[in-house]
Motif scaffolding. Structure first.
Motif, PDB file in Angstrom:
ATOM      1  N   LYS A 106       0.877  -1.181   0.000  1.00  0.00           N
ATOM      2  CA  LYS A 106       0.000   0.000   0.000  1.00  0.00           C
ATOM      3  C   LYS A 106       0.902   1.215   0.000  1.00  0.00           C
ATOM      4  O   LYS A 106       1.875   1.269   0.748  1.00  0.00           O
ATOM      5  N   SER A 113      -3.294   7.286  -3.404  1.00  0.00           N
ATOM      6  CA  SER A 113      -2.979   6.049  -2.686  1.00  0.00           C
ATOM      7  C   SER A 113      -3.624   4.865  -3.388  1.00  0.00           C
ATOM      8  O   SER A 113      -4.674   4.979  -4.009  1.00  0.00           O
ATOM      9  N   SER A 115      -3.369   0.182  -3.413  1.00  0.00           N
ATOM     10  CA  SER A 115      -2.819  -1.036  -2.838  1.00  0.00           C
ATOM     11  C   SER A 115      -2.927  -2.167  -3.855  1.00  0.00           C
ATOM     12  O   SER A 115      -3.833  -2.185  -4.690  1.00  0.00           O
TER      13      SER A 115
END
Length: 173
Positions: A106, A113, A115
């Motif tokens: 992540k 952001s 992951s």
């Protein structure tokens, strides 16, 4: 001159190997320590079912080359086959392994952001050794192998040479 040096070297290894009892391949012992085998690293536990068959679990992180704002987690399970090429009295033991892993990463990159997760695989081999008259039950290992996995995002996949090292202490379970 070469023959004398080779004879002394072989004699020294033979002497060292016969003066040390080996715990790293004894059935029913548990080895606990740390391991790093690209891309996984962390705490490691090895259990010997028999002199030949063992299992290993590595629980920790994974290195993928992301920056310091990333978080990674990795868990690897291994089947280990200990070769009995040199006999039980020798101070090192070669092994082969097959590995199945779960990796996740992540990261936060300038406000973005994301992951990614993958199931990885690996095959390889190494050598685990004890240093005679040092600390009974303490072993060191080095290994080479091949690993692979794909995070499914079309960018971050890995496959290739794996190298690693570990330190374990064996005790009766």
């Amino acid at each position: 001159m070469k023959t004398n040096f080779l004879f002394i070297l072989v004699f020294s290894f033979a002497f060292l190997s016969t003066t040390h009892a080996q715990r790293m391949a004894e059935p029913g012992v548990l080895g606990a320590g740390i391991a790093s085998s690209y891309p996984a690293y962390g705490l490691s536990a090895k259990y010997n079912f028999t002199e030949t068959h063992a299992a290993q679990l590595i629980l920790g992180g994974a290195s993928y080359g992301y920056d310091s704002t990333s978080f990674s987690f990795g868990v690897s399970g291994r089947y280990l086959y200990n070769f009995d090429i040199l006999g039980d009295s020798f101070f090192f033991k070669p092994y082969g392994y097959a590995q199945l892993s779960y990796f996740t990463v992540k990261y936060d990159y300038y406000g973005y952001s994301d992951s990614f997760n993958t199931i990885g695989f690996g095959l390889g081999g190494g050598v685990e050794c004890e240093i005679p008259d040092f600390v009974e039950g303490l072993t060191f290992s080095g290994e080479l192998g091949y690993v692979g996995g794909d995070f499914g995002n079309g960018i971050d996949s890995f496959a290739g040479l794996s190298y690693g090292a570990s330190v374990h202490y064996y005790f009766d379970f």
